[in-house]
Design a protein around this motif. Structure first.
Motif, PDB file in Angstrom:
ATOM      1  N   ALA A 362      23.859  17.741 -24.452  1.00  0.00           N
ATOM      2  CA  ALA A 362      24.939  17.391 -25.369  1.00  0.00           C
ATOM      3  C   ALA A 362      24.458  17.267 -26.808  1.00  0.00           C
ATOM      4  N   GLU A 363      23.173  16.984 -26.999  1.00  0.00           N
ATOM      5  CA  GLU A 363      22.612  16.892 -28.351  1.00  0.00           C
ATOM      6  C   GLU A 363      22.474  18.271 -28.990  1.00  0.00           C
ATOM      7  N   ARG A 364      22.460  19.318 -28.177  1.00  0.00           N
ATOM      8  CA  ARG A 364      22.131  20.656 -28.682  1.00  0.00           C
ATOM      9  C   ARG A 364      23.345  21.573 -28.821  1.00  0.00           C
ATOM     10  N   VAL A 365      24.504  21.113 -28.388  1.00  0.00           N
ATOM     11  CA  VAL A 365      25.705  21.944 -28.420  1.00  0.00           C
ATOM     12  C   VAL A 365      26.617  21.448 -29.541  1.00  0.00           C
ATOM     13  N   ARG A 366      26.915  22.339 -30.493  1.00  0.00           N
ATOM     14  CA  ARG A 366      27.716  21.949 -31.654  1.00  0.00           C
ATOM     15  C   ARG A 366      28.984  22.801 -31.726  1.00  0.00           C
ATOM     16  N   GLY A 367      30.114  22.131 -31.831  1.00  0.00           N
ATOM     17  CA  GLY A 367      31.399  22.813 -31.836  1.00  0.00           C
ATOM     18  C   GLY A 367      31.964  22.977 -33.225  1.00  0.00           C
ATOM     19  N   ILE A 368      33.279  22.868 -33.332  1.00  0.00           N
ATOM     20  CA  ILE A 368      33.969  23.006 -34.603  1.00  0.00           C
ATOM     21  C   ILE A 368      33.457  21.949 -35.578  1.00  0.00           C
ATOM     22  N   ALA A 369      33.259  22.341 -36.834  1.00  0.00           N
ATOM     23  CA  ALA A 369      32.766  21.466 -37.901  1.00  0.00           C
ATOM     24  C   ALA A 369      31.316  21.047 -37.698  1.00  0.00           C
ATOM     25  N   GLY A 370      30.636  21.654 -36.733  1.00  0.00           N
ATOM     26  CA  GLY A 370      29.208  21.410 -36.563  1.00  0.00           C
ATOM     27  C   GLY A 370      28.847  20.127 -35.858  1.00  0.00           C
ATOM     28  N   ARG A 371      29.817  19.392 -35.335  1.00  0.00           N
ATOM     29  CA  ARG A 371      29.517  18.140 -34.638  1.00  0.00           C
ATOM     30  C   ARG A 371      28.982  18.443 -33.245  1.00  0.00           C
ATOM     31  N   SER A 372      27.950  17.686 -32.848  1.00  0.00           N
ATOM     32  CA  SER A 372      27.375  17.894 -31.525  1.00  0.00           C
ATOM     33  C   SER A 372      28.269  17.270 -30.466  1.00  0.00           C
ATOM     34  N   LEU A 373      28.105  17.750 -29.251  1.00  0.00           N
ATOM     35  CA  LEU A 373      28.846  17.186 -28.129  1.00  0.00           C
ATOM     36  C   LEU A 373      28.534  15.706 -27.970  1.00  0.00           C
ATOM     37  N   ALA A 374      27.278  15.328 -28.185  1.00  0.00           N
ATOM     38  CA  ALA A 374      26.895  13.916 -28.087  1.00  0.00           C
ATOM     39  C   ALA A 374      27.618  13.078 -29.137  1.00  0.00           C
ATOM     40  N   GLU A 375      27.769  13.611 -30.342  1.00  0.00           N
ATOM     41  CA  GLU A 375      28.466  12.884 -31.401  1.00  0.00           C
ATOM     42  C   GLU A 375      29.948  12.740 -31.084  1.00  0.00           C
ATOM     43  N   VAL A 376      30.545  13.795 -30.571  1.00  0.00           N
ATOM     44  CA  VAL A 376      31.964  13.748 -30.228  1.00  0.00           C
ATOM     45  C   VAL A 376      32.214  12.759 -29.097  1.00  0.00           C
ATOM     46  N   TRP A 377      31.344  12.767 -28.089  1.00  0.00           N
ATOM     47  CA  TRP A 377      31.505  11.853 -26.958  1.00  0.00           C
ATOM     48  C   TRP A 377      31.186  10.411 -27.326  1.00  0.00           C
ATOM     49  N   ASP A 378      30.196  10.214 -28.177  1.00  0.00           N
ATOM     50  CA  ASP A 378      29.808   8.878 -28.637  1.00  0.00           C
ATOM     51  C   ASP A 378      29.588   7.916 -27.461  1.00  0.00           C
ATOM     52  N   GLY A 379      28.826   8.382 -26.469  1.00  0.00           N
ATOM     53  CA  GLY A 379      28.474   7.529 -25.332  1.00  0.00           C
ATOM     54  C   GLY A 379      29.485   7.505 -24.208  1.00  0.00           C
ATOM     55  N   SER A 380      30.616   8.206 -24.367  1.00  0.00           N
ATOM     56  CA  SER A 380      31.647   8.207 -23.331  1.00  0.00           C
ATOM     57  C   SER A 380      32.133   9.641 -23.083  1.00  0.00           C
ATOM     58  N   PRO A 381      31.465  10.382 -22.180  1.00  0.00           N
ATOM     59  CA  PRO A 381      31.825  11.784 -21.924  1.00  0.00           C
ATOM     60  C   PRO A 381      33.258  11.938 -21.420  1.00  0.00           C
ATOM     61  N   ARG A 382      33.912  12.958 -21.902  1.00  0.00           N
ATOM     62  CA  ARG A 382      35.276  13.259 -21.452  1.00  0.00           C
ATOM     63  C   ARG A 382      35.499  14.759 -21.581  1.00  0.00           C
ATOM     64  N   ALA A 383      36.326  15.272 -20.698  1.00  0.00           N
ATOM     65  CA  ALA A 383      36.633  16.693 -20.690  1.00  0.00           C
ATOM     66  C   ALA A 383      37.964  16.904 -19.992  1.00  0.00           C
ATOM     67  N   TYR A 384      38.584  18.015 -20.274  1.00  0.00           N
ATOM     68  CA  TYR A 384      39.835  18.362 -19.606  1.00  0.00           C
ATOM     69  C   TYR A 384      39.526  18.965 -18.248  1.00  0.00           C
ATOM     70  N   LYS A 385      39.984  18.299 -17.212  1.00  0.00           N
ATOM     71  CA  LYS A 385      39.722  18.728 -15.836  1.00  0.00           C
ATOM     72  C   LYS A 385      38.225  18.920 -15.586  1.00  0.00           C
TER      73      LYS A 385
END
Length: 506
Positions: A362-385
């Motif tokens: 999650a630290e190595r995957v960056r989406g829209i606006a360059g934010r990492s998955l770890a930053e977006v989750w902020d300690g609480s993983p979530r995903a659609y289905k």
């Protein structure tokens, strides 16, 4: 089996070569999920596929975990790819080497090695919104992909406890997932820190070798009996010649596991199963004081349940000492528990699990606006289905948040049905990008939380790796395996924002 054949690779890009390699789908991880994805996408004719595996061999969890006694805790008949049933399992619960051989054989038979780049670590995967492509920086050169599948999995990055003095220890120290086969435990005073699923398997084995084994138990696990036996040649021959027998066995095991899942969804129903675990405890340990020490004070299912016939008997052996306390400190030649008692040891083995909700990828995957998955989750993983994450277009995660179920292969089969349908839909409708809408993901997460609120996992009275840093259940699927198959049976395009053409051609 010829290992070199099973691990032959497509020639990877040279580390010194800046030329980009372009593929339709980049799969990060060559474990059972990555292998299954490559097979499914190639069978569906969904483009050029590349598996990126950082190790020198495929296999993932079953490659890395080589500790003594390592075996599956799910019956083998349901622990296999649905498209590659194996009638030749030699035990009801297959052991590690046999599973790894099956995984490699399946990969080889379906041509996965030819589309795999081994010894290739993904250092970063970044979404390029202008070209609608994923740009991957790897240890063997850059890769550009229309779609990325995150198949790194949660059971491969070991966790070491944050205990003072780790660096001071002068003996041998290792995690169960990095077993030191070159280190002879004969005559050693061994400390085992952690009593999870791995320790439940290797403690009975090392007890037979070591001079003494001291097991540090912070929280006792529930242990159910293991209905395991060797499958003879005649039985295996019958399964090969009459495939319906294997299908019936698979359905029976599936139904039994789904029944257990339903029970665990209701904390009070789960408690009704505890007498079986208590019986297993009584038959393994006769000493009343030790029985009390290893009896959990939470509802069964709250933490991962161990399946074993020899864990309790091993604890009862003369050369094994159970310390029902956490570790406070490690010194040069000893381990100190929280009561201040010092235990002299030569070797420390950690059975302390893996990074499950805090995935390193999650630290190595960056989406829209360059934010990492770890930053977006902020300690609480979530995903659609459990499969797509808002803000990360054209990315699909296997074994993602709230997708965990009894059999990893059932989970994988369900998710791949969804992924294949998604990619097929994108191709048919001319979409260059799909991104799940944040409101759809939020509604899905709310439903998940509501369904899990009264389950043994959430309300069973314990803390476990099922719960994330904020106390939310980020691991378990809120339903049976059958329900999972239905939920993921079709790509629901209405939940996604779509793009029909990239702003700039790649």
């Amino acid at each position: 089996m010829n290992t070199s054949e099973a691990t032959a690779t497509h020639p990877p890009p040279s580390p010194s070569d800046d030329q980009e390699r372009t593929v339709d789908v980049a799969i990060i991880g060559g474990g059972i999920s990555g292998i299954g994805t490559a097979i499914a996408l190639r069978a569906a004719g969904l483009g050029d596929v590349l598996v990126l595996e950082r190790a020198a061999e495929l296999g993932g969890t079953w490659r890395d975990n080589t500790y003594p006694g390592c075996a599956c805790d799910i019956p083998s008949v349901i622990y296999s790819y649905p498209f590659a049933p194996n009638p030749d399992w030699t035990r009801v619960f297959a052991e590690r080497a046999e599973i790894q051989e099956y995984v490699l054989r399946t990969a080889r038979e379906h041509g996965v090695p030819s589309v795999t780049s081994l010894n290739t670590e993904v250092l970063e995967a970044r979404w390029d919104d202008q070209s609608a492509r994923w740009r991957l920086r790897t240890s063997t050169g850059p890769v550009v992909a229309r779609v990325v599948v995150l198949a790194a999995g949660p059971l491969h990055e070991p966790v070491l406890p944050d205990v003072p003095g780790l660096a001071r220890f002068q003996g041998t120290m290792f995690h169960s997932a990095r077993w030191r086969h070159d280190h002879d435990l004969g005559g050693e005073r061994v400390a085992v820190i952690g009593t999870g699923a791995s320790a439940g398997q290797f403690v009975p084995r090392i007890q037979r070798q070591a001079a003494s084994v001291t097991v540090f138990q912070r929280t006792p696990p529930w242990v159910m009996p293991k209905l395991d036996w060797r499958i003879g040649r005649l039985q295996r021959a019958a399964l090969r010649r009459i495939p319906m027998l294997q299908r019936l066995a698979r359905l029976a095991v599936w139904a039994g596991l789904d029944a257990m899942i339903l029970v665990t969804h209701h904390r009070r129903l789960a408690a009704l199963v505890q007498p079986v675990a208590r019986w297993n405890l009584r038959r393994g340990i006769s000493d009343p004081a030790m029985r009390r020490a290893v009896t959990p004070r939470y509802t069964i299912g709250c933490k991962r349940v161990l399946i074993s016939n020899d864990y309790y008997p091993a604890l009862a052996q003369d050369n094994v000492r159970l310390v029902p306390h956490a570790v406070r400190e490690i010194r040069e030649r000893s381990v100190v528990d929280v009561t201040g008692t010092e235990h002299d040891v030569d070797t420390i083995i950690f059975g302390t699990g893996f990074h499950v909700t805090d995935l390193p990828i999650a630290e190595r995957v960056r989406g829209i606006a360059g934010r990492s998955l770890a930053e977006v989750w902020d300690g609480s993983p979530r995903a659609y289905k459990g499969t797509t994450i808002s803000g990360f277009p054209n990315a699909f995660m296997l074994f993602g948040p709230n997708i965990g179920t009894a059999s990893a292969f059932v989970m994988l089969d369900a998710q791949l049905t969804y992924v294949v349908d998604a990619l097929r839909t994108m191709r048919e409708r001319g979409w260059t990008a799909v991104d799940v809408r944040p409101e759809a993901q939020a509604r899905d997460k709310a439903r998940v939380d509501a369904r899990l609120r009264r389950s043994a996992w959430n309300a069973g009275g314990c803390t476990s790796y099922y719960l994330d840093a904020k106390g939310a259940n980020a691991s378990v699927f809120p339903g049976t395996m059958l329900r999972m198959k239905r939920v993921l049976s079709q790509f629901d395009a209405e939940a996604y924002d779509t793009r029909t053409r990239a702003a700039v051609a790649p």
